[in-house]
Motif scaffolding. Structure first.
Motif, PDB file in Angstrom:
ATOM      1  N   ILE A 202      41.741  19.418  31.007  1.00 34.64           N
ATOM      2  CA  ILE A 202      42.514  18.900  29.889  1.00 34.64           C
ATOM      3  C   ILE A 202      42.824  20.046  28.933  1.00 34.64           C
ATOM      4  O   ILE A 202      41.953  20.850  28.613  1.00 34.64           O
ATOM      5  N   SER A 203      44.068  20.135  28.451  1.00 34.06           N
ATOM      6  CA  SER A 203      44.429  21.133  27.454  1.00 34.06           C
ATOM      7  C   SER A 203      45.600  20.612  26.645  1.00 34.06           C
ATOM      8  O   SER A 203      46.379  19.768  27.106  1.00 34.06           O
ATOM      9  N   ALA A 204      45.745  21.115  25.414  1.00 37.69           N
ATOM     10  CA  ALA A 204      46.836  20.675  24.548  1.00 37.69           C
ATOM     11  C   ALA A 204      48.192  21.046  25.129  1.00 37.69           C
ATOM     12  O   ALA A 204      49.164  20.298  24.984  1.00 37.69           O
ATOM     13  N   LYS A 205      48.274  22.182  25.799  1.00 31.67           N
ATOM     14  CA  LYS A 205      49.548  22.617  26.381  1.00 31.67           C
ATOM     15  C   LYS A 205      50.020  21.644  27.453  1.00 31.67           C
ATOM     16  O   LYS A 205      51.209  21.298  27.523  1.00 31.67           O
ATOM     17  N   GLU A 206      49.092  21.196  28.304  1.00 35.33           N
ATOM     18  CA  GLU A 206      49.449  20.280  29.378  1.00 35.33           C
ATOM     19  C   GLU A 206      49.647  18.855  28.876  1.00 35.33           C
ATOM     20  O   GLU A 206      50.452  18.101  29.425  1.00 35.33           O
ATOM     21  N   GLU A 207      48.926  18.485  27.832  1.00 35.11           N
ATOM     22  CA  GLU A 207      48.948  17.100  27.353  1.00 35.11           C
ATOM     23  C   GLU A 207      49.658  16.976  26.006  1.00 35.11           C
ATOM     24  O   GLU A 207      49.309  16.126  25.194  1.00 35.11           O
ATOM     25  N   VAL A 403      49.192  17.274   6.982  1.00 35.30           N
ATOM     26  CA  VAL A 403      49.759  17.097   8.328  1.00 35.30           C
ATOM     27  C   VAL A 403      49.549  18.352   9.159  1.00 35.30           C
ATOM     28  O   VAL A 403      49.179  18.271  10.341  1.00 35.30           O
ATOM     29  N   VAL A 404      49.764  19.520   8.581  1.00 35.92           N
ATOM     30  CA  VAL A 404      49.545  20.774   9.311  1.00 35.92           C
ATOM     31  C   VAL A 404      48.090  20.894   9.740  1.00 35.92           C
ATOM     32  O   VAL A 404      47.788  21.296  10.875  1.00 35.92           O
ATOM     33  N   ALA A 405      47.175  20.542   8.841  1.00 34.27           N
ATOM     34  CA  ALA A 405      45.747  20.590   9.183  1.00 34.27           C
ATOM     35  C   ALA A 405      45.423  19.630  10.322  1.00 34.27           C
ATOM     36  O   ALA A 405      44.648  19.964  11.229  1.00 34.27           O
ATOM     37  N   GLU A 406      46.039  18.443  10.307  1.00 30.93           N
ATOM     38  CA  GLU A 406      45.804  17.462  11.363  1.00 30.93           C
ATOM     39  C   GLU A 406      46.327  17.976  12.710  1.00 30.93           C
ATOM     40  O   GLU A 406      45.694  17.784  13.754  1.00 30.93           O
ATOM     41  N   ILE A 407      47.497  18.628  12.692  1.00 34.10           N
ATOM     42  CA  ILE A 407      48.063  19.159  13.937  1.00 34.10           C
ATOM     43  C   ILE A 407      47.154  20.227  14.526  1.00 34.10           C
ATOM     44  O   ILE A 407      46.867  20.234  15.736  1.00 34.10           O
ATOM     45  N   ILE A 411      45.203  19.839  18.183  1.00 33.90           N
ATOM     46  CA  ILE A 411      45.399  20.807  19.267  1.00 33.90           C
ATOM     47  C   ILE A 411      44.054  21.361  19.713  1.00 33.90           C
ATOM     48  O   ILE A 411      43.777  21.470  20.912  1.00 33.90           O
ATOM     49  N   GLU A 412      43.199  21.712  18.744  1.00 36.96           N
ATOM     50  CA  GLU A 412      41.877  22.216  19.097  1.00 36.96           C
ATOM     51  C   GLU A 412      41.060  21.151  19.828  1.00 36.96           C
ATOM     52  O   GLU A 412      40.298  21.458  20.743  1.00 36.96           O
TER      53      GLU A 412
END
Length: 432
Positions: A202-207, A403-407, A411-412
């Motif tokens: 699982i990774s943010a790039k793929e998902e 919102v930026v902090a949530e993004i 991702i992490e």
């Protein structure tokens, strides 16, 4: 009670891949991911010359996570042979079973948009024959038997530390098995070289569709719960509903068979993915009716909204994060509470949830020696800046920084997700 099991003797396996070829010959062409795989151990001890091997396919577990978690009921169990069978005509290609399986048995095939897996050579077992892989092992490392095999034996034999009733009896390395290389000879091997060998499901790039879907879900639920939708103009209502529609469409990007999306709601009893989709559909439908047609009690809509956020978080309960705590600062229920606090200017609630989440985040980053990098520093500072803007009633700036902090946190979250995986747990094999 007797059951059909694989028997694998790690002391005999020479990594010849005969079992893999036998599987392909018996079951036909298998794409780049074969149903049976040979995993190597102690690579870091002796680079380019693995010393020991593990032949692994589907173990047809008693509590099969693939069968339990599949939202479209694309798996069933043969009551006679015990084989866990995948039905491709029912598969929606959500890949959730590939996350759930601790043995990496289901293989997602991008070209077909569905999953494939080992069948236990069910047709051969019905004819009182061994599966092809066990039948053709030239050194007797892989075998098959119909025998009594307890749950305790199953757990002790499992190459991955999970207790799902795996039907593979594994004879592990003898204590006097060797040789063992001195790892200090390879201390100069860079961390990047070692980490590049790791396998991440699982990774943010793929998902990325799921990253956006979960963020939008937390946003639309918290916006409605805050009550500000009651003062929305018709245009604002359309924008709000469009955000929900975009979230729903993005969630479909994750599916290999989008035309079968209707099957994703068939297993609400045991699949959190089915629960998530049902909760989202009910929440969105009630909000649509509430805003454009007639009023529905807020408590009903908020109930399904909270259920949605909990279901999203529970989807990842089968995973572990690469640190000690069992919770993460980016869980959607925490995101929802944070956004709700900003929108309602609930300073005490916001201060509490920010302190709670930042404590978790700082602890995690400190344990992983990440506090000297830019991203964690930004993640810590931005919510504090947002809180400061809220105190000054600069609501737009406060929301932007939050919102930026949530993004960043979301991702992490996806990059840190880890599920039981033989590629990782077997890579450094302990003897005895």
């Amino acid at each position: 009670m007797k059951k059909n099991i694989f028997i694998f003797d790690q002391n005999k396996c020479v990594g010849c891949h005969a079992c893999v070829i036998a599987c392909i010959n018996e079951n036909g062409f298998q794409a780049s991911n074969q149903w049976r795989n040979i995993h190597k151990s102690q690579e870091s001890h002796f680079p380019n010359l693995p010393l020991f091997y593990l032949s692994l396919a589907c173990n047809h577990c008693d509590d099969a996570p693939c069968l339990k978690n599949c939202p479209s009921i694309a798996y069933s169990r043969d009551k006679i042979t015990g084989a866990v069978i995948h039905h491709p005509e029912k598969c929606i290609g959500c890949k959730y079973c590939t996350w759930a399986c601790p043995y990496d048995a289901p293989k997602y095939i991008p070209s077909s948009g569905i999953v494939e897996k080992c069948t236990f050579c069910n047709h051969r077992i019905e004819e009182k024959l061994k599966p092809a892989c066990a039948n053709l092992c030239p050194v007797g490392a892989l075998d098959f038997s119909n025998t009594v095999f307890s749950r305790e034996e199953s757990f002790e034999s499992s190459p991955v530390s999970v207790n799902v009733g795996s039907n593979m009896k594994m004879k592990k390395l003898r204590k006097d098995q060797g040789p063992e290389m001195d790892v200090t000879l390879f201390e100069n091997q860079s961390q990047n070289e070692r980490s590049s060998k790791k396998h991440q499901k699982i990774s943010a790039k793929e998902e990325w569709p799921l990253v956006i879907f979960t963020l939008l879900s937390a946003l639309i639920v918290s916006v409605f719960a805050s009550g500000i939708t009651e003062s929305f103009s018709l245009f604002n209502k359309i924008v709000y509903l469009a955000s929900g529609a975009i979230a729903a469409l993005l969630s479909m990007f994750h599916l290999g068979k989008k035309n079968r999306v209707w099957r994703s709601v068939l297993n609400p009893k045991s699949s959190w993915l089915s629960k998530e989709i049902i909760s989202f559909a009910l929440f969105y439908a009630f909000v649509f009716i509430h805003l454009l047609l007639f009023k529905i009690p807020d408590v009903i809509i908020i109930f399904f909204g909270v259920t949605l956020l909990i279901s999203i978080d529970m989807l990842y309960a089968l995973a572990t994060w690469r640190w000690q705590l069992k919770i993460h600062s980016a869980q959607t229920i925490f995101s929802g509470i944070t956004i709700y606090s900003v929108l309602t200017s609930s300073l005490h609630l916001l201060a509490f949830i920010l302190a709670f989440r930042l404590t978790i985040y700082i602890y995690k980053s400190y344990k992983r020696n990440e506090m000297d990098s830019l991203l964690p520093i930004l993640r810590v500072i931005m919510p504090l800046i947002s809180f400061g803007f809220l105190l000054q009633q600069q609501y737009i700036l406060s929301i932007i920084f939050m919102v930026v902090a949530e993004i960043i946190d979301r991702i992490e979250f996806y990059n840190e997700l880890n599920v039981p995986d033989p590629k990782l747990e077997f890579s450094v094999q302990k003897k005895g």
